[in-house]
Each structure stands twice: as structure tokens, then as C-alpha cells.
Motif scaffolding. Structure first.
Motif, mmCIF file in Angstrom:
data_model
loop_
_atom_site.group_PDB
_atom_site.id
_atom_site.type_symbol
_atom_site.label_atom_id
_atom_site.label_comp_id
_atom_site.label_asym_id
_atom_site.label_seq_id
_atom_site.Cartn_x
_atom_site.Cartn_y
_atom_site.Cartn_z
ATOM 1 N N ASP A 36 -95.269 54.425 -64.231
ATOM 2 C CA ASP A 36 -94.535 54.910 -65.394
ATOM 3 C C ASP A 36 -93.084 55.132 -64.985
ATOM 4 N N ALA A 37 -92.242 55.531 -65.920
ATOM 5 C CA ALA A 37 -90.801 55.639 -65.643
ATOM 6 C C ALA A 37 -90.523 56.589 -64.482
ATOM 7 N N GLY A 38 -91.193 57.727 -64.425
ATOM 8 C CA GLY A 38 -90.978 58.676 -63.328
ATOM 9 C C GLY A 38 -91.357 58.082 -61.983
ATOM 10 N N ARG A 39 -92.465 57.397 -61.943
ATOM 11 C CA ARG A 39 -92.918 56.771 -60.695
ATOM 12 C C ARG A 39 -91.990 55.615 -60.318
ATOM 13 N N ARG A 40 -91.554 54.873 -61.314
ATOM 14 C CA ARG A 40 -90.634 53.761 -61.058
ATOM 15 C C ARG A 40 -89.334 54.288 -60.468
ATOM 16 N N ASP A 41 -88.854 55.403 -61.020
ATOM 17 C CA ASP A 41 -87.640 56.030 -60.503
ATOM 18 C C ASP A 41 -87.829 56.427 -59.039
ATOM 19 N N HIS A 42 -88.967 57.004 -58.717
ATOM 20 C CA HIS A 42 -89.254 57.391 -57.331
ATOM 21 C C HIS A 42 -89.275 56.162 -56.411
ATOM 22 N N CYS A 43 -89.869 55.082 -56.869
ATOM 23 C CA CYS A 43 -89.917 53.853 -56.061
ATOM 24 C C CYS A 43 -88.511 53.359 -55.753
ATOM 25 N N LEU A 44 -87.635 53.433 -56.744
ATOM 26 C CA LEU A 44 -86.247 53.004 -56.537
ATOM 27 C C LEU A 44 -85.521 53.928 -55.570
ATOM 28 N N GLU A 45 -85.853 55.203 -55.603
ATOM 29 C CA GLU A 45 -85.271 56.144 -54.637
ATOM 30 C C GLU A 45 -85.700 55.795 -53.218
ATOM 31 N N VAL A 46 -86.940 55.377 -53.051
ATOM 32 C CA VAL A 46 -87.421 54.967 -51.725
ATOM 33 C C VAL A 46 -86.629 53.756 -51.236
ATOM 34 N N VAL A 47 -86.432 52.775 -52.093
ATOM 35 C CA VAL A 47 -85.653 51.587 -51.717
ATOM 36 C C VAL A 47 -84.226 52.013 -51.353
ATOM 37 N N SER A 48 -83.654 52.910 -52.131
ATOM 38 C CA SER A 48 -82.312 53.421 -51.840
ATOM 39 C C SER A 48 -82.276 54.091 -50.466
ATOM 40 N N ASP A 49 -83.277 54.920 -50.195
ATOM 41 C CA ASP A 49 -83.335 55.619 -48.906
ATOM 42 C C ASP A 49 -83.427 54.636 -47.742
ATOM 43 N N VAL A 50 -84.192 53.577 -47.916
ATOM 44 C CA VAL A 50 -84.314 52.566 -46.852
ATOM 45 C C VAL A 50 -82.981 51.850 -46.663
ATOM 46 N N LEU A 51 -82.338 51.465 -47.761
ATOM 47 C CA LEU A 51 -81.029 50.809 -47.648
ATOM 48 C C LEU A 51 -80.008 51.730 -46.980
ATOM 49 N N THR A 79 -82.605 56.391 -66.724
ATOM 50 C CA THR A 79 -82.881 56.924 -65.384
ATOM 51 C C THR A 79 -83.264 55.822 -64.407
ATOM 52 N N VAL A 80 -84.106 54.924 -64.839
ATOM 53 C CA VAL A 80 -84.545 53.834 -63.955
ATOM 54 C C VAL A 80 -83.374 52.906 -63.656
ATOM 55 N N ARG A 81 -82.600 52.557 -64.670
ATOM 56 C CA ARG A 81 -81.450 51.677 -64.457
ATOM 57 C C ARG A 81 -80.419 52.344 -63.549
ATOM 58 N N GLU A 82 -80.190 53.636 -63.746
ATOM 59 C CA GLU A 82 -79.253 54.348 -62.874
ATOM 60 C C GLU A 82 -79.761 54.379 -61.438
ATOM 61 N N SER A 83 -81.051 54.585 -61.257
ATOM 62 C CA SER A 83 -81.612 54.596 -59.898
ATOM 63 C C SER A 83 -81.453 53.238 -59.219
ATOM 64 N N ALA A 84 -81.624 52.165 -59.973
ATOM 65 C CA ALA A 84 -81.434 50.830 -59.398
ATOM 66 C C ALA A 84 -79.976 50.631 -58.994
ATOM 67 N N LEU A 85 -79.045 51.031 -59.856
ATOM 68 C CA LEU A 85 -77.620 50.914 -59.517
ATOM 69 C C LEU A 85 -77.261 51.803 -58.330
ATOM 70 N N HIS A 86 -77.821 53.003 -58.306
ATOM 71 C CA HIS A 86 -77.551 53.911 -57.183
ATOM 72 C C HIS A 86 -78.025 53.280 -55.868
ATOM 73 N N ALA A 87 -79.199 52.666 -55.901
ATOM 74 C CA ALA A 87 -79.725 52.018 -54.690
ATOM 75 C C ALA A 87 -78.818 50.878 -54.235
ATOM 76 N N ILE A 88 -78.350 50.067 -55.187
ATOM 77 C CA ILE A 88 -77.448 48.962 -54.832
ATOM 78 C C ILE A 88 -76.148 49.519 -54.269
ATOM 79 N N PHE A 89 -75.600 50.533 -54.936
ATOM 80 C CA PHE A 89 -74.354 51.141 -54.475
ATOM 81 C C PHE A 89 -74.526 51.750 -53.078
ATOM 82 N N THR A 90 -75.641 52.435 -52.866
ATOM 83 C CA THR A 90 -75.935 53.004 -51.544
ATOM 84 C C THR A 90 -75.991 51.899 -50.499
#
Length: 166
Positions: A36-51, A79-90
Motif C-alpha cells: 500500500d502507499a505507506g509500505r511503498r513509501d517505506h520501500c523507497l526510503e530503504v532505496v534512498s538509504d542504500v543510495l 508522498t510516494v512520488r516525493e520519496s522517489a524524488l528524494h531517493a534520486i536526489f540523495t
């Protein structure tokens, strides 16, 4: 994947390193498809953390960003789109991504809400590719002062990078 992505990333760096980091990203991609959106957001945070670790190869980091770009451009919630952009920016603070990897963001820049434009302008600037300059310059006359400021900073940095070392 555990509840706290940063703990997973720290464990990956200490346990079995690179293979664990790439497995963590793959796990996040799989959960991203079903969550769901909350879980998807968390997944994107994990990708951001790895990057953010800077411990991926350039090729693996580019592949991760290439998978994040469509999420940032999707019709997902803010929220999900922002998390994806944040991960790319990170990731762009640790790696230099070729313009071709993030070019779809430039092509779709008009789809982003004002609050997300700063991410996009920063990501385009961080490519140090002069092809991004006309896209960034379009926002120098944006109605919102914060966007104009971000565009001016990005354009200035990109112009300076185009001049090369002095």
C-alpha cells in the motif's frame, strides 16, 4: 525487510556488504509492487538509504535511479512520488548520474507540484550536463519565489560547471 530501513542498511554494511545492499534494494522493489502507499513509501526510503551509503557501483546506482524515475513520474500519491524524488536526489549527492538516466524527469517537469520542483531542479543540476540548463532556466520566471531561487542556484551551478576549471 524489517521495519526500520536504516537499521537494515547498517546491518548490510557490517554483515556481508555489497551483496546484502543489493539484496535489500531488490527486496524493496518487490515490496514496492505489492504494498500500500505507506509500505511503498517505506520501500523507497530503504532505496534512498542504500543510495546514501555511496557503496553501490555506479552501474547499480544508475539502475536503481532508472527504476525510481517512473515512480516519481507516476500517478501515485504525493508522498510516494516525493520519496522517489528524494531517493534520486540523495543518490545524486553520492553519484553523478548521466543526464540520460534522469532525462524523463526533465521531459515531465511540468507535471510536478511546486513543492517537488526543487528536487527535480537539483537532480538535473547534479548531472552537470548542459542539456539540463534550458529546462532549469524555464523556471527562472516561475511565479513562486522559492522555485525561482532554486532555479537560479541550479542554473548558476550548472553554468559554472560548463565553464570548467578556471
Amino acid at each position: 525487510m524489517k521495519a526500520d530501513g536504516k537499521d537494515d542498511v547498517k546491518a548490510a554494511l557490517t554483515v556481508d556488504g555489497y551483496q546484502r545492499l543489493t539484496a535489500l534494494i531488490e527486496s524493496a522493489w518487490q515490496e514496492l509492487q505489492a504494498g500500500d502507499a505507506g509500505r511503498r513509501d517505506h520501500c523507497l526510503e530503504v532505496v534512498s538509504d542504500v543510495l546514501e551509503t555511496g557503496h553501490l557501483t555506479q552501474d547499480d546506482a544508475e539502475r536503481a535511479v532508472a527504476r525510481l524515475v517512473p515512480v516519481a513520474l507516476s500517478d501515485e500519491g504525493h508522498t510516494v512520488r516525493e520519496s522517489a524524488l528524494h531517493a534520486i536526489f540523495t543518490g545524486s549527492t553520492r553519484y553523478r548520474f548521466p543526464y540520460r538516466v534522469v532525462e524523463p524527469l526533465a521531459d515531465g517537469v511540468d507535471r510536478f507540484e511546486r513543492v517537488l520542483l526543487g528536487y527535480v531542479l537539483g537532480i538535473l543540476c547534479d548531472t552537470y550536463d548542459q542539456a539540463a540548463l534550458p529546462i532549469i532556466e524555464r523556471f527562472l520566471d516561475h511565479p513562486h519565489p522559492e522555485v525561482r531561487k532554486e532555479a537560479a542556484e541550479a542554473a548558476g551551478e550548472l553554468r559554472a560547471a560548463g565553464r570548467g576549471p578556471e
